[in-house]
Design a protein around this motif. Structure first.
Motif, PDB file in Angstrom:
ATOM      1  N   LEU A 131       0.854  -1.194   0.000  1.00 52.89           N
ATOM      2  CA  LEU A 131       0.000   0.000   0.000  1.00 52.89           C
ATOM      3  C   LEU A 131       0.885   1.237   0.000  1.00 52.89           C
ATOM      4  CD1 LEU A 131      -2.912   1.159   0.224  1.00 52.89           C
ATOM      5  CD2 LEU A 131      -2.577   1.158   2.713  1.00 52.89           C
ATOM      6  N   THR A 132       0.672   2.119  -0.983  1.00 49.54           N
ATOM      7  CA  THR A 132       1.473   3.329  -1.078  1.00 49.54           C
ATOM      8  C   THR A 132       0.671   4.553  -0.647  1.00 49.54           C
ATOM      9  OG1 THR A 132       0.852   3.900  -3.345  1.00 49.54           O
ATOM     10  CG2 THR A 132       2.670   2.323  -3.063  1.00 49.54           C
ATOM     11  N   GLU A 133       1.393   5.616  -0.372  1.00 46.19           N
ATOM     12  CA  GLU A 133       0.746   6.862   0.036  1.00 46.19           C
ATOM     13  C   GLU A 133      -0.201   7.375  -1.046  1.00 46.19           C
ATOM     14  OE1 GLU A 133       2.031  11.311   1.688  1.00 46.19           O
ATOM     15  OE2 GLU A 133       3.498  10.020   0.688  1.00 46.19           O
ATOM     16  N   GLU A 134       0.186   7.203  -2.312  1.00 43.97           N
ATOM     17  CA  GLU A 134      -0.642   7.694  -3.414  1.00 43.97           C
ATOM     18  C   GLU A 134      -1.978   6.959  -3.501  1.00 43.97           C
ATOM     19  OE1 GLU A 134       3.378   8.981  -3.966  1.00 43.97           O
ATOM     20  OE2 GLU A 134       2.571   6.984  -3.638  1.00 43.97           O
ATOM     21  N   GLU A 135      -2.038   5.764  -2.967  1.00 44.27           N
ATOM     22  CA  GLU A 135      -3.272   4.976  -3.037  1.00 44.27           C
ATOM     23  C   GLU A 135      -4.252   5.294  -1.913  1.00 44.27           C
ATOM     24  OE1 GLU A 135      -1.444   1.017  -5.264  1.00 44.27           O
ATOM     25  OE2 GLU A 135      -1.344   1.193  -3.081  1.00 44.27           O
ATOM     26  N   LEU A 136      -3.884   6.216  -1.046  1.00 40.90           N
ATOM     27  CA  LEU A 136      -4.761   6.583   0.062  1.00 40.90           C
ATOM     28  C   LEU A 136      -5.777   7.635  -0.383  1.00 40.90           C
ATOM     29  CD1 LEU A 136      -2.123   6.763   2.938  1.00 40.90           C
ATOM     30  CD2 LEU A 136      -3.701   4.889   2.425  1.00 40.90           C
ATOM     31  N   VAL A 137      -6.496   7.310  -1.427  1.00 37.48           N
ATOM     32  CA  VAL A 137      -7.553   8.187  -1.936  1.00 37.48           C
ATOM     33  C   VAL A 137      -8.828   7.354  -2.050  1.00 37.48           C
ATOM     34  CG1 VAL A 137      -6.018   9.738  -3.189  1.00 37.48           C
ATOM     35  CG2 VAL A 137      -6.891   7.687  -4.324  1.00 37.48           C
ATOM     36  N   LYS A 138      -9.954   8.013  -1.999  1.00 36.32           N
ATOM     37  CA  LYS A 138     -11.232   7.298  -2.061  1.00 36.32           C
ATOM     38  C   LYS A 138     -11.915   7.590  -3.384  1.00 36.32           C
ATOM     39  CE  LYS A 138     -15.406   6.401   0.655  1.00 36.32           C
ATOM     40  NZ  LYS A 138     -15.176   4.957   0.682  1.00 36.32           N
ATOM     41  N   ASN A 139     -11.785   6.650  -4.323  1.00 28.36           N
ATOM     42  CA  ASN A 139     -12.435   6.767  -5.622  1.00 28.36           C
ATOM     43  C   ASN A 139     -13.583   5.779  -5.782  1.00 28.36           C
ATOM     44  OD1 ASN A 139     -10.620   8.772  -6.527  1.00 28.36           O
ATOM     45  ND2 ASN A 139      -9.107   7.206  -7.071  1.00 28.36           N
TER      46      ASN A 139
END
Length: 331
Positions: A131-139
């Protein structure tokens, strides 16, 4: 003139009162959403937890090395130092013991996570992802489309196996970590990624740890995560549920590895144990009191009980040193 002034004051008071009314309505709606909407409550709780924890501002930049890897899409933001700590691709995938029969051991690759399915227990013995920081978004919103996994050659467990069993369909790789993409979110609801957990564990400290992992991904830029049941007995020794006989584990584990910022050039390498830190936890399949630190163990202990080899792609010296330490949620 005085009359005009009075009318103006009345209009200002009226506008101010209307503004306060709008604020009061919005506040009531927020309180209602917090009480009734689990996703909204989790977002608010995560924000509160984020500001309560001491924040780490020095985040490593990592670069995977392996031919054909899609590591370019998984790069965290540049660190302030500009250093690059190279870690091997697929570091999150553990090695399984060699005594599994072919029919009782299937590696299943999804778009963003991987499992090893054990037919005799009707569940995965591990579920792993980065899990990367960039993937901490809610789409994407939670899909709740629980379904059998058609790619499991021997047939996976089904939602019916859990019906009226008294156990939750507990995610091993959590849905909330894959909210960055609709397909990624949906794939976490295959029954091959589920294990029978008591609701007091699944909705309690297990969920708390999942939230912490997302905070660590934000702090460090990237985390490698492996979760699963502790299958230290033969399947016949466990309670089973459903027509397919899904084993009910007595314990669950989660191990996490994170890269650390290194100030000196000779420390910023995968050959130095100061460049990474590992945390491990074991929970009984019941309500767990206390804090996460109360359940922290060495990675070595999880390996001994599961017979899995975690983070084997690290240099042996680094792996041995890191896994012999007991990390904690405060590092």
């Amino acid at each position: 003139m005085p009359k005009r002034k009075n009318r103006k004051n009345k209009k200002q008071k009226h506008s101010f009162g209307f503004f306060l009314l709008i604020i009061a309505i919005l506040a009531c709606l927020s309180v209602y959403s917090y009480k009734t909407n689990p996703e909204f409550r989790e977002q608010i709780d995560s924000v509160i937890a984020f500001f309560k924890e001491p924040q780490i501002t020095q985040i490593s930049q990592i670069k995977d090395f392996s031919e054909g890897s899609n590591s370019d899409e998984k790069q965290p933001a540049d660190s302030k130092s500009g250093k690059v700590i190279s870690l091997p691709a697929n570091l999150e995938l553990p090695l399984c013991p060699g005594n599994h029969g072919e029919a009782d051991h299937q590696i299943r690759h999804f778009a963003h996570y991987t499992i090893c399915y054990r037919e005799s227990y009707e569940q995965a013995e591990w579920s792993a992802y980065c899990l990367t920081e960039e993937e901490l978004v809610k789409n994407a919103g939670r899909t709740d489309d629980f379904r059998s996994d058609p790619e499991i050659a021997t047939g996976s467990a089904t939602p019916a196996d859990y019906k009226k069993s008294g156990y939750d369909r507990g995610h091993l790789s959590p849905a909330a970590d894959f909210a960055f993409d609709e397909k990624a979110m949906s794939e976490t609801f295959y029954m091959s990624n589920m294990s029978p957990q008591k609701g007091s564990l699944n909705r309690g400290i297990w969920k708390d740890l999942e939230s912490e992992v997302r905070l660590w991904a934000k702090n460090f830029g990237r985390v490698y995560v492996v979760s699963g049941p502790v299958l230290e007995k033969s399947a016949s020794e466990y309670q089973a549920i459903g027509e397919n006989g899904v084993s009910v584990p007595e314990f669950y584990y989660k191990v996490i590895l994170a890269p650390l910022y290194a100030d000196e050039a000779d420390k910023a390498s995968p050959e130095n144990a100061d460049s990474v830190i590992a945390m491990a936890y074991i929970f009984p399949n019941e309500k767990c009191e206390g804090s996460l630190d109360d359940y922290a163990v060495r990675v070595d202990e999880v390996e001994a009980r599961t017979r899995l080899d975690f983070f084997s792609l690290l240099e042996d010296k680094v792996e041995n040193e890191v896994e012999a330490k007991t990390g904690s949620c405060g590092f």
